[in-house]
Structures are given as structure tokens and as C-alpha cells.
Write an enzyme that holds these catalytic residues in place. Structure first.
Site, PDB file in Angstrom:
ATOM      1  N   GLU A  77       0.907  -0.944   0.005  1.00  0.00           N
ATOM      2  CA  GLU A  77      -0.363   0.282  -0.219  1.00  0.00           C
ATOM      3  C   GLU A  77       1.500   1.351   0.199  1.00  0.00           C
ATOM      4  O   GLU A  77       0.741   2.231   0.202  1.00  0.00           O
ATOM      5  CB  GLU A  77      -0.962  -0.009   1.173  1.00  0.00           C
ATOM      6  CG  GLU A  77      -1.947  -0.933   1.645  1.00  0.00           C
ATOM      7  CD  GLU A  77      -2.727  -1.369  -0.308  1.00  0.00           C
ATOM      8  OE1 GLU A  77      -3.014  -0.732  -1.017  1.00  0.00           O
ATOM      9  OE2 GLU A  77      -2.647  -2.904  -0.263  1.00  0.00           O
ATOM     10  N   GLY A  78       2.348   1.269  -0.813  1.00  0.00           N
ATOM     11  CA  GLY A  78       2.429   2.594  -1.005  1.00  0.00           C
ATOM     12  C   GLY A  78       4.256   2.441   0.237  1.00  0.00           C
ATOM     13  O   GLY A  78       3.605   2.085   1.500  1.00  0.00           O
TER      14      GLY A  78
END
Length: 596
Positions: free
Chosen positions: A440-441
């Protein structure tokens, strides 16, 4: 051994004493919810997670998922656990009632998620991905798509996935190549390959609803040309039941360091039928809705690991006999003292403890703001809550996962050699928690999001929801004898944060690399100051109650001791973080690229 008792007493403290749960129950959407209901729900959730999910954690890790002929089989016991999860209504807990959900506050859902992640992180990813997909569909899907898909996703009969990443582009989604071709009937045909797709294929639900980023032929270059599509594993018949198999195939599952019971898939879309979600070329809008929900969820994964790692380490430290206390034998009747008597073991246990309890307090604060942003009756109240959530989302994702991994490593160190082998299950916490800092980053990207987007947004307005209550608390408690030197410590750390914020704003406008060089340290600093504020508030609540005789006296006394440890041994890091930020980018960027 993996040891876990749901931390229900601390959850109750966070909900009803540290934070004002009545702020939520005053909202029309939660008018039928009260603290007693929340406590009952969490008690039942604690039973399910500790009695059903925890026993499957180590066995699921050893067995892993299997792929045969495009079909993924989850480990033994997972299908039955998922059935119990759905039958218990846990999949519908915080979902909207108009589509069959129970409509409870996300704050309660967050605490349930913590218990799920603590007891079986791999299992939690399956409903977790469904939740992210539902957020995007609720906000950007057509009424027809929502009516068709949301009820079954909320019930858990169908699950969801988020198909973003491709092998050549990673986080830079502007480079993705998956194509979508419009059809005369208003649908689209998608072709392309995605990787690292959690819950992309499995045997838990009867259908999987993929939300897929793809590019139309007339799309502008880069991220401005990305659209979002709903692509079910099985197309629906006229009666709404799953029918013909769509053109989606799992071509491989990743062989991973951890979360082995979670199917991380490679998916091929071959002329797969899909429906547009939102407007053409506006897929990033919907993607960020999914990603923001998932980033908060990933942060809670770190919190869950921190808690179970702490509890497991405490259980071992009380049983493991080795050496004598430096102050003299504490348990002379035993051949040696348990290692819990040793200062360095205490250092590790206390660090894990304050990591978990501090993150729980901060996570609940953000979750309550999320509920207000969604359901608040006043426009200004909703806007302020949205600003606060925007600011704190990268902090929750990055710092919680950093601290979760730190706690897992400290638990392994507490066990010594017995932690490094698989018998006790502690090394699994290290392996499982490591991915949360990446997906998610990565946490570095979260830091860039914080300094590059969240700080300058609305002329710095996002900071008010954090800075104003901290400043007010310091002003109100400077002479408070109950807090001792904590207010002074908080004031110093907050002052460093304010100076760092000003420096990043000033330097970053002239040179974006200066902001980038400071980003990770700044995120950690803002997170530490947030925790310091909540620990100081905890002490203000706990001190008067620690003098009252009763079953809770020890709870409040322990809270005070934990807060002191945080201020003595954790918060001083804020000074070094400020010095690193102040140093700027010079030494970081000095070497030429080919000098590495």
C-alpha cells in the site's frame, strides 16, 4: 508459543475514557449504539479471534496456499473459519445498513481488525481486501453495480481484491499497461497482467470481485489516463448468482517471506468482461479511496503484531529461567530467576508495551475522526475530521508498521535462540509483519505523501486537528502537579515538531529534495509527538483513579508507569529526529550516482 488474550480492558479505556465515545453515539447514524454494545461486540470478537483464528496461525504458516490449475486452496481450517466469520456477522460489522451491513462505527471495526491481525494476519487479509474494494465501489460505483455486488460482499459470500500493481511499474501506476476496450453494450474488455494481488484467488468465497486499474485507448499519458473497472471472477446470471467464468486466471502465487496463508497472486486478464467504476480516466480518485482505507488497515496490522508479540514475549520472560537478578536472587527457591527480572529484558518488554498501547490510542483517535467525517451532521465538523484523517493516514500506516516490526524483533530477542527457531512461532511475527512496511505504498512513500501533499494542503489547515489540541493541553496543564515533568517533555517535543514543520515548508518550497530528505524523520517525529500527547492525557486520567481502591487500581498504576517509560526512553528520540531534519539533504545527496 504464540500467546494472546484480547486487550479488552485497554480497548474500553481508549474508547470511553481517553476518547469520548459519546461523540459518536450522538451522531444519528449511531444513535442505537452505546458503550455497553461496543464492549459486548469486542468481547465476542475477542472470543472468535483467540479461539478460532489463533490456533490456525502457525499451522496456516507452515502449510501455506497451494495453486493447481489456476485454483488456489487455502490452508486447512481456513474455509471453516471464514464460514464462522461470515455467519457471526463480522464481515458486516461496520458496513452500511442499506446494503445489509450492521452500521456500527468504524472505531469498533478497527478494534476488531486489531484482534484479527494479532491472531492471524494472513486470514485478515481476505476480508480486509474486500473492505477496501467496497469503499471504492460505495463512493464511485453506479447504483446498479452497488445493488448487484455490495450486499454479497458485505455478507462475505463474495470477496474483493484490488488489482493495481504490474511487474514493470510497481508504485508508479502511470506506467501501467492493462488495457480496457469499450463494448457496444456499455461493458469493457480488459487484457493485461497484475502481480502482488492479495486475495486475488482463493477458495473461501463463491465469487471474487476484482477492482482493476486499466487504460482506455484514448487515455492521456500517465496517471491522468487511468480508469477503474469492476471485473468479477464469475459473471452473474440474470438472477444475480455466479455463472460463467470470466477471463481472469491466477497464473502464479508468490513464494513469500511471510503471510504464507494469504494468497498473493499473479493474475492474467484475457478479454475479461468488466464495468467502469466512476468516470473514464478518473480511476486514481477511486484508487485513492481504496488505498486510504487499506493504509489505515495496514497500520492496524502493525498494531496487532505489536500486541501479540508483546504478550508472547511476556509469557516467555516469566517462564524462562536464566541467571540471577543483578540486585540479588529474586526467586531463591528456583534454580535461577526468570529473565523478566533483568533490566534489558524489561527494556524490550516495556518498549513493546508502549508501542502497542500508544498505537491503539492513536488509531482509535483517527478511527473516530473517520466516523465523524463520514456521518457528522455539521459540514465544518466533517471537514475538520477529514483534514485530520488525511494528515494522520500516512502516519498510522508507516509508524504503526515500523513499530509492529520493531516489536516483533524485540519479541524474538526476548526468546533468544528459541525465538529464531520455528517451534514457538515468534519468528513468524517477524516474517509476517515485514510486508506491512512495504505494501500500500512503502513507508518512505507514506512520508513523501505527508510532507509533499498533506502538509501544504489547504495552506497547512490539515495540521490544526493535531497541533491545536496539543497546544491547548500544554497550556491547560503547565501547572498540573499530576503530570510532573511530562508536560515539559511534551512541550519540548512539540516545539521541535513545530520548528521542523516550518523548516520543511521553507526549504521544500525552494528545493523539493530538502523535503524528501526530511520526510521519513518528520513522519516519525509527528508520530512520536502524537503518542506523547496521548500518553500525557492518559496520565491525567489515570493518576486520580490510581488512588481509588478496587480491581482497576493496578490497571491505572500500570498506565502511569508505562507513560513514564515512554517519556524517559522513547520520546527523547524526538530530539535526534529534529537534528537530522535540521541537517538537511547535503550529506545525503553528496555522492554521485555512480559512486555507490
Amino acid at each position: 508459543m504464540q500467546t494472546y488474550t484480547p486487550p479488552l480492558r485497554d480497548m474500553k479505556f481508549v474508547l470511553t475514557e481517553l476518547h469520548d465515545f459519546s461523540r459518536l453515539t450522538a451522531l444519528e447514524a449511531f444513535s442505537e449504539v452505546d458503550a455497553d454494545l461496543a464492549e459486548t461486540v469486542l468481547e465476542e470478537g475477542g472470543k472468535f479471534t483467540s479461539e478460532v483464528l489463533l490456533p490456525l496461525n502457525m499451522s496456516g504458516d507452515r502449510e501455506g496456499c497451494r495453486l493447481e490449475n489456476g485454483v488456489v486452496t487455502t490452508p486447512h481450517g481456513f474455509r471453516d473459519a471464514y464460514r464462522q466469520f461470515c455467519e457471526g456477522g463480522w464481515s458486516a460489522l461496520s458496513a452500511p445498513p442499506e446494503y445489509g451491513g450492521q452500521g456500527l462505527p468504524e472505531t469498533i471495526g478497527m478494534m476488531l481488525s486489531e484482534m484479527i491481525c494479532a491472531t492471524n494476519l494472513s486470514f485478515g487479509l481476505y476480508p480486509g481486501l474486500t473492505g477496501g474494494a467496497m469503499v471504492a465501489l460505495r463512493k464511485y460505483g453506479s447504483e446498479e453495480l452497488k445493488a448487484q455486488y455490495l450486499p454479497k460482499m458485505i455478507s462475505g459470500e463474495w470477496s474483493g481484491s484490488m488489482c493495481l500493481t504490474e511487474a514493470h511499474c510497481g508504485t508508479d501506476l502511470g506506467l501501467l499497461r492493462t488495457k480496457a476496450v469499450p463494448q457496444e453494450d456499455g461493458t469493457y474488455r480488459l487484457s493485461g497482467a497484475k502481480i502482488f494481488i492479495s486475495a486475488g484467488e482463493h477458495d473461501l468465497s463463491e465469487n471474487i470481485i476484482h477492482l482493476v486499474l486499466a487504460r482506455l485507448a484514448d487515455a492521456p499519458a500517465g496517471i491522468k489516463g487511468i480508469s477503474l473497472f469492476l471485473v468479477p471472477k464469475f459473471l452473474l446470471r440474470d438472477d444475480g448468482t455466479p455463472g460463467e467464468r470470466n477471463g481472469v486466471l491466477c497464473t502464479g502465487i508468490e513464494h513469500k517471506m511471510g503471510i504464507k496463508a494469504s494468497a498473493t497472486c499473479q493474475l492474467a486478464f484475457d478479454d475479461a468482461k468488466g464495468w467502469l467504476v466512476g468516470a473514464p480516466h478518473k480511476g486514481m480518485q477511486a484508487m485513492f479511496a481504496m488505498m486510504n482505507a487499506e493504509r489505515l488497515g495496514v497500520g492496524i496490522q502493525g498494531l496487532g503484531i505489536a500486541e501479540v508479540a508483546y504478550q508472547s514475549a511476556v509469557a516467555y520472560a516469566k517462564e524462562r529461567l536464566q541467571g540471577r537478578s543483578l540486585a540479588g536472587a529474586k526467586y531463591p527457591a528456583l534454580p535461577a530467576d526468570p529473565i523478566v527480572v533483568h533490566p534489558d529484558v524489561r527494556r524490550m518488554l516495556m518498549t513493546m508495551r508502549v508501542n502497542a498501547e500508544g498505537c491503539r490510542a492513536l488509531g482509535a483517535w483517527v478511527a473516530m475522526a473517520l466516523d465523524v467525517a463520514e456521518h457528522g451532521g455539521d459540514e465544518r465538523e466533517r471537514r475538520d475530521a477529514e483534514d485530520f484523517v488525511a494528515l494522520m493516514t500516512p502516519v498510522v500506516k508507516a509508524m504503526f508498521t515500523d513499530l509492529g516490526f520493531e516489536s516483533a524483533n524485540l519479541a524474538m530477542q526476548t526468546y533468544g535462540g528459541h525465538g529464531y527457531i520455528a517451534d514457538h512461532g515468534v519468528e513468524q511475527f517477524v516474517r509476517d509483519s515485514r510486508i506491512a512496511m512495504i505494501y500500500e505504498g512503502t513507508n518512505g512513500i507514506q512520508a513523501l505523501d505527508l510532507v509533499g501533499r498533506k502538509l501544504p494542503a489547504h495552506m497547512g489547515r490539515n495540521l490544526r486537528g493535531l497541533f491545536h489540541p496539543i497546544a491547548a493541553f500544554i497550556a491547560e496543564n503547565k501547572e498540573n502537579p499530576l503530570l510532573g515533568e511530562m508536560v515539559t517533555g511534551l512541550e519540548r517535543a512539540f516545539g521541535a515538531l513545530q520548528l521542523a514543520t516550518g523548516q520543511i515548508a521553507e526549504r521544500g518550497m525552494k528545493d523539493p529534495e530538502e523535503a524528501g530528505a526530511a520526510a521519513t524523520d518528520y513522519l516519525r517525529l509527528i508520530g512520536l509527538v502524537s503518542l506523547a500527547y496521548l500518553w500525557a492525557r492518559t496520565v491525567a486520567i489515570a493518576v486520580p483513579k490510581s488512588f481509588a481502591a478496587g480491581p482497576d487500581q493496578a490497571f491505572y498504576s500500570t498506565k502511569i508507569a508505562s507513560a513514564r517509560f515512554f517519556y524517559d526512553r522513547v520520546l527523547p528520540e524526538s530530539a535526534s529526529l529534529y537534528l537530522k531534519i535540521k541537517a538537511g539533504k547535503a550529506s545525503m545527496m553528496a555522492l554521485a550516482d555512480d559512486a555507490f
